[in-house]
Structures are given as C-alpha cells and as structure tokens.
Design a protein around this motif. Sequence first.
Motif, mmCIF file in Angstrom:
data_model
loop_
_atom_site.group_PDB
_atom_site.id
_atom_site.type_symbol
_atom_site.label_atom_id
_atom_site.label_comp_id
_atom_site.label_asym_id
_atom_site.label_seq_id
_atom_site.Cartn_x
_atom_site.Cartn_y
_atom_site.Cartn_z
ATOM 1 N N PHE A 193 10.896 35.253 48.682
ATOM 2 C CA PHE A 193 10.814 36.017 47.611
ATOM 3 C C PHE A 193 9.801 37.096 47.627
ATOM 4 C CE2 PHE A 193 12.972 31.964 45.940
ATOM 5 C CZ PHE A 193 14.052 32.714 45.569
ATOM 6 N N SER A 194 9.277 37.197 48.809
ATOM 7 C CA SER A 194 8.215 38.124 48.837
ATOM 8 C C SER A 194 8.676 39.565 48.466
ATOM 9 C CB SER A 194 7.597 38.166 50.328
ATOM 10 O OG SER A 194 6.634 39.182 50.426
ATOM 11 N N HIS A 195 7.720 40.428 48.162
ATOM 12 C CA HIS A 195 8.055 42.075 47.814
ATOM 13 C C HIS A 195 7.741 42.740 49.129
ATOM 14 C CE1 HIS A 195 9.140 41.521 43.803
ATOM 15 N NE2 HIS A 195 7.863 40.779 43.617
ATOM 16 N N SER A 196 7.030 42.073 50.013
ATOM 17 C CA SER A 196 6.589 42.742 51.308
ATOM 18 C C SER A 196 7.883 42.670 52.266
ATOM 19 C CB SER A 196 5.233 42.114 52.099
ATOM 20 O OG SER A 196 5.147 42.515 53.353
ATOM 21 N N GLU A 197 8.132 43.725 52.716
ATOM 22 C CA GLU A 197 9.500 43.646 53.764
ATOM 23 C C GLU A 197 9.109 43.125 54.907
ATOM 24 O OE1 GLU A 197 12.573 46.710 54.459
ATOM 25 O OE2 GLU A 197 11.902 47.523 52.567
ATOM 26 N N ILE A 198 8.015 43.346 55.599
ATOM 27 C CA ILE A 198 7.473 42.427 56.710
ATOM 28 C C ILE A 198 7.673 41.217 56.561
ATOM 29 C CG2 ILE A 198 5.836 42.293 58.335
ATOM 30 C CD1 ILE A 198 4.920 45.255 57.657
ATOM 31 N N LEU A 199 7.060 40.646 55.674
ATOM 32 C CA LEU A 199 7.196 39.186 55.638
ATOM 33 C C LEU A 199 8.532 38.690 55.143
ATOM 34 C CD1 LEU A 199 5.477 36.628 55.364
ATOM 35 C CD2 LEU A 199 5.097 37.017 53.136
#
Length: 64
Positions: A42-48
């Motif tokens: 559910f991260s907003h960071s695309e890399i993560l």
Amino acid sequence: MPISSNVSTAGKSAAVSRSSSTTFQALLAMAFGLLIVGMAGFSHSEILHNAGHDTRHSNAFPCH
C-alpha cells in the motif's frame, strides 16, 4: 526421592518457558512480515511498491 521431584519440576518449567518463547517469536515474526507486506503493498512510493510486487512474482505468489 525429593531431588528427582525437583529436577522434573524444573524440566517442566523450562519446557513451558521454551514453548511460550517460541510461540512469542513466531507471532512476532508473523506480525513483522504482515507489516512489511502491508507497507510495500500500500505504499505510495512506486519503487517500494514495485520491489514488493516483483518479490511476490519471483516467489510464485500471485498478487493479482
């Protein structure tokens, strides 16, 4: 006779303590794993998010 009685009581106590410690460690590991999966999913960071997504696919775990 009392000496053997004390020894078996101590052994039972150690077994119960070891069992509860193992259970606690297993629950802690599951909670930590769910936290990591939840944060990556559910991260907003695309890399993560993509790293978690690729890891699921590399382990043959379906995610969609």
